[in-house]
Design a protein around this motif. Structure first.
Motif, short mmCIF file in Angstrom:
data_model
loop_
_atom_site.label_atom_id
_atom_site.label_comp_id
_atom_site.label_asym_id
_atom_site.label_seq_id
_atom_site.Cartn_x
_atom_site.Cartn_y
_atom_site.Cartn_z
N PRO A 3 0.84 -1.21 0.00
CA PRO A 3 0.00 0.00 0.00
C PRO A 3 0.86 1.25 0.00
N ARG A 4 0.32 2.30 -0.60
CA ARG A 4 1.00 3.59 -0.64
C ARG A 4 0.37 4.48 0.42
N CYS A 31 5.00 -0.79 3.62
CA CYS A 31 4.27 0.04 2.67
C CYS A 31 5.25 0.88 1.88
N CYS A 92 -4.79 11.12 -1.32
CA CYS A 92 -5.78 10.08 -1.03
C CYS A 92 -7.03 10.26 -1.89
N LYS A 95 -6.60 9.01 -5.31
CA LYS A 95 -6.26 7.58 -5.36
C LYS A 95 -4.78 7.32 -5.66
N LYS A 96 -3.95 8.33 -5.37
CA LYS A 96 -2.52 8.15 -5.51
C LYS A 96 -1.89 7.64 -4.21
N ASP A 98 -3.26 5.25 -0.58
CA ASP A 98 -4.35 4.43 -0.04
C ASP A 98 -4.80 4.89 1.34
N ALA A 99 -3.96 5.65 2.03
CA ALA A 99 -4.30 6.12 3.37
C ALA A 99 -3.36 7.27 3.72
N ILE A 268 -11.83 8.84 3.53
CA ILE A 268 -10.44 8.39 3.44
C ILE A 268 -10.02 7.79 4.77
N ILE A 303 -7.34 -0.11 5.41
CA ILE A 303 -7.47 0.05 3.96
C ILE A 303 -8.41 -1.02 3.40
#
Length: 303
Positions: A3-4, A31, A92, A95-96, A98-99, A268, A303
């Protein structure tokens, strides 16, 4: 794919950037962190800390520059912490990322910068037009706050059945099927009206929430001065506190270093360290990273 996670760096006059640099190798195994800071400010912080920038330290450029003043409150650091935060929120939304995980800001620095928010949660509430819920804690104990940063004298007027019911249902929507012990407001939970009537509003809201949810997920009002004893905590991990210090004083006495902050009921995922800017130890290499690492792990779980 890992995840990013967007990282807002907080007030650069405090410990946030030190914590991020210290923990980078460890969290990079979990991450891909994206740090919302520009190269100029990052280089300045690293020079003050006498550390090198990790080769895989991915940044999202946040415009602006100022001279870092370790341990000082100033409008420039306040403004930059806001800009870093909003950049992370946008990552976030787009969508670049994830959290979002946030480092601590300083409320007075925000005020000096002309920002009329009491903190991250207030800003998120206004930005998304949602009733964000602040929940703090760790695996051993979490406390959701019904009221947050308001004067104590105003708390009682906020305790109404309708407002509490909406809070309970939003909380359940964010964390489905979790059981919560709900604290009373008054000593002895009001002693059946002898010491106050607010508990009757709390109990009415609990009854209706459980009826709507078709399960006994909320119970109380619990006597506040016994709710955090070892015996009670042995069988209860999640609480609702009526006001800020009612829940956070016992939480921080028990689990200060490891606790985190989670913003619920938002579009988010946002978690945060549960400590301040620690200006007294800024750039001394003494900052504890545990809360930040726990916040990041929690963000990944949500997430």
């Amino acid at each position: 794919m890992k995840p990013r996670i967007a990282i807002s760096v907080g007030d650069l006059n405090g410990v946030g950037i030190e914590i991020a640099l210290k923990s980078h190798k460890k969290i990079s195994a979990l991450c891909t962190p994206i740090y919302c800071i520009n190269h100029y400010m990052l280089n300045q912080a690293c020079e003050l800390l006498d550390v090198e920038i990790p080769s895989d330290f991915e940044i999202f450029e946040v415009e602006g520059s100022f001279n870092i003043r370790e341990g000082c409150v100033d409008k420039d650091s306040g403004r930059y912490s806001y800009d870093s935060f909003m950049s992370a929120v946008k990552l976030c939304e787009d969508k670049k990322a994830d959290a979002l995980v946030t480092m601590p800001i300083h409320k007075e620095a925000w005020m000096l910068a002309g920002l009329h928010y009491k903190g991250h949660t207030d800003l998120l509430r206004d930005y998304f037009k949602k009733d964000a819920i602040m929940m703090l804690g760790c695996e051993k104990m979490f406390v959701a706050l019904y009221t947050e940063h308001i004067p104590l004298r105003e708390v009682a007027s906020q305790i109404t059945k309708d407002k509490l019911l909406r809070f309970f249902l939003d909380l359940n929507r964010a964390i489905p099927n979790k059981k919560f012990a709900v604290l009373g407001l008054n000593p002895h939970a009001g002693d059946n009206g002898v010491l106050g009537n607010e508990e009757r509003e709390i109990e009415a809201a609990i009854e209706e929430a459980n009826f709507i949810l078709k399960e006994e997920l909320f119970f109380g009002a619990i006597v506040p001065d016994t709710a955090f004893t070892p015996h009670f905590r042995a069988s209860h991990t999640h609480y609702v506190a009526m006001y800020h210090d009612q829940g956070l004083a016992p939480l921080k006495a028990l689990y200060f270093d490891e606790s985190i902050n989670v913003s619920l009921n938002l579009p988010i995922v946002r978690t945060s360290v549960d400590h301040g800017t620690a200006f007294d130890i800024a750039y001394m290499g003494k900052a504890n990273t545990l809360s930040y690492e726990n916040a990041l792990k929690c963000a990944i779980e949500f997430i």
